[in-house]
Design an enzyme around this catalytic site. Structure first.
Site, PDB file in Angstrom:
ATOM      1  N   GLY A   1       0.829  -1.199   0.000  1.00 28.91           N
ATOM      2  CA  GLY A   1       0.000   0.000   0.000  1.00 28.91           C
ATOM      3  C   GLY A   1       0.859   1.241   0.000  1.00 28.91           C
ATOM      4  O   GLY A   1       1.953   1.284  -0.527  1.00 28.91           O
ATOM      5  N   CYS A   2       0.353   2.326   0.640  1.00 31.57           N
ATOM      6  CA  CYS A   2       1.046   3.606   0.615  1.00 31.57           C
ATOM      7  C   CYS A   2       1.781   3.846   1.916  1.00 31.57           C
ATOM      8  O   CYS A   2       1.543   3.216   2.924  1.00 31.57           O
ATOM      9  CB  CYS A   2       0.050   4.738   0.389  1.00 31.57           C
ATOM     10  SG  CYS A   2      -0.793   4.637  -1.190  1.00 31.57           S
ATOM     11  N   GLY A   3       2.651   4.838   1.905  1.00 29.64           N
ATOM     12  CA  GLY A   3       3.384   5.219   3.088  1.00 29.64           C
ATOM     13  C   GLY A   3       4.299   6.356   2.741  1.00 29.64           C
ATOM     14  O   GLY A   3       4.404   6.767   1.603  1.00 29.64           O
TER      15      GLY A   3
ATOM     16  N   ARG B   1       3.029  -1.505  -6.706  1.00 25.06           N
ATOM     17  CA  ARG B   1       3.276  -0.546  -7.791  1.00 25.06           C
ATOM     18  C   ARG B   1       4.582   0.207  -7.572  1.00 25.06           C
ATOM     19  O   ARG B   1       5.298   0.510  -8.523  1.00 25.06           O
ATOM     20  CB  ARG B   1       2.101   0.423  -7.931  1.00 25.06           C
ATOM     21  CG  ARG B   1       1.853   1.317  -6.737  1.00 25.06           C
ATOM     22  CD  ARG B   1       0.574   2.143  -6.915  1.00 25.06           C
ATOM     23  NE  ARG B   1       0.436   3.120  -5.841  1.00 25.06           N
ATOM     24  CZ  ARG B   1      -0.052   2.826  -4.637  1.00 25.06           C
ATOM     25  NH1 ARG B   1      -0.446   1.587  -4.375  1.00 25.06           N
ATOM     26  NH2 ARG B   1      -0.156   3.750  -3.714  1.00 25.06           N
TER      27      ARG B   1
ATOM     28  N   ARG C   1      -2.567   3.996  -9.993  1.00 27.44           N
ATOM     29  CA  ARG C   1      -2.763   5.419  -9.749  1.00 27.44           C
ATOM     30  C   ARG C   1      -1.396   6.074  -9.555  1.00 27.44           C
ATOM     31  O   ARG C   1      -0.396   5.399  -9.332  1.00 27.44           O
ATOM     32  CB  ARG C   1      -3.647   5.659  -8.528  1.00 27.44           C
ATOM     33  CG  ARG C   1      -3.034   5.294  -7.194  1.00 27.44           C
ATOM     34  CD  ARG C   1      -4.033   5.575  -6.074  1.00 27.44           C
ATOM     35  NE  ARG C   1      -3.463   5.326  -4.755  1.00 27.44           N
ATOM     36  CZ  ARG C   1      -3.477   4.167  -4.138  1.00 27.44           C
ATOM     37  NH1 ARG C   1      -4.012   3.119  -4.740  1.00 27.44           N
ATOM     38  NH2 ARG C   1      -2.959   4.033  -2.935  1.00 27.44           N
TER      39      ARG C   1
END
Length: 279
Positions: A116-118, A190, A218
């Site tokens: 995921g994001c971070g 990604r 994205r």
């Protein structure tokens, strides 16, 4: 056709038993599933980060990560690189130049990578702003035909063997000015796919400013940051950007395009590189 049905198992995938519900019936089957393993990045014997990644093109991943996180300034600062199987996953052992190691020790922080994001472990909001300002795209006054974006994105599907087999991974590609894809890398994350692409270009001694990057995801802040640090003049994403990503792209001099698909795209920053009259 379902993932796993009629497909060979490419590197980075495995077959697992599953129950498939179809036409009112439950069938016993095997499905191709994307591998995801912990990968430890070790510099001069010190473990710096553990990332969850697809176990393919790991040399590219290690180099791209090292460049993107500014652990090394140049690929030549990595003197040795070995990928080793470990009990809990994979370790990538790197021997880096003494100057790079000194910088790493000064800034080292514990982190666990996720798909995921971070924010990669920055320690404060001030540090975050410094990180944002540090990213600068290259390419000067490079210009691209808008059709090149469509050509590159349309060509990605044919180069994604792991995604075709599993339906579970992202890809990052590099295209020349005409939109011809010259390099593609895949990963469950990604961010990892983009790191692998950066590493592959560095190993092949391609100048990233001679083309542009396309991604099947994205465009988050970190994706823009990685693209700018790698020197891409443009990042084209199949999906949407975030507002923070657009702001960073504008500050970094990066042309950012989103929703690149079906003959259409939206340009969010530095549109001069796609020089056409607005309609």
């Amino acid at each position: 056709m379902n993932a796993g049905e009629g497909f060979f198992a490419p590197a980075g995938a495995c077959r697992l038993p599953a129950g498939r519900w179809r036409d009112g019936r439950l069938e016993h089957a095997t499905e191709l599933v994307a591998d995801e393993v912990p990968v430890a990045l070790v510099y001069n014997g010190i473990s710096h980060a553990v990332m969850l990644a697809s176990p393919r093109d790991l040399e590219d991943f290690a180099l791209g990560f090292s460049l993107g996180e500014r652990i090394v300034d140049d690929a030549r600062e990595i003197h040795d690189l070995e990928v080793e199987e470990a009990a809990q996953g994979i370790a990538i052992e790197m021997r880096i130049a003494s100057g790079a190691m000194m910088r790493l020790k000064e800034t080292r922080r514990a982190r666990i990578g996720k798909t995921g994001c971070g924010l990669c472990g920055v320690e404060s909001l001030a540090c975050f702003d410094d990180e944002a300002c540090a990213a600068q795209a290259q390419g000067g006054e490079a210009r691209f035909d808008p059709e090149a974006l469509q050509r590159a994105m349309a060509g990605m599907a044919a180069r994604q063997d792991l995604h075709h087999a599993t339906g579970a991974v992202h890809a990052a590609g590099w295209a020349d000015g005409s939109g011809e894809l010259l390099c593609v890398r895949e990963d469950v994350g990604r961010h990892n796919a983009l790191d692998k692409l950066v590493g592959a270009l560095a190993r092949a001694r391609f100048d990233s400013a001679d083309g542009f990057a396309v991604v099947t995801s994205r465009a988050s802040f970190e994706m823009v940051q990685k693209a700018a640090r790698a020197g891409f003049p443009m990042l084209a994403a199949i999906s949407a950007p975030t507002a923070l990503a657009v702001q960073l792209a504008e500050r970094a001099g990066l042309t950012l395009a989103g929703f690149v698909r079906g003959g259409r795209h939206v340009v969010y920053s530095h549109p001069q590189r796609l020089a056409v009259e607005s309609g």
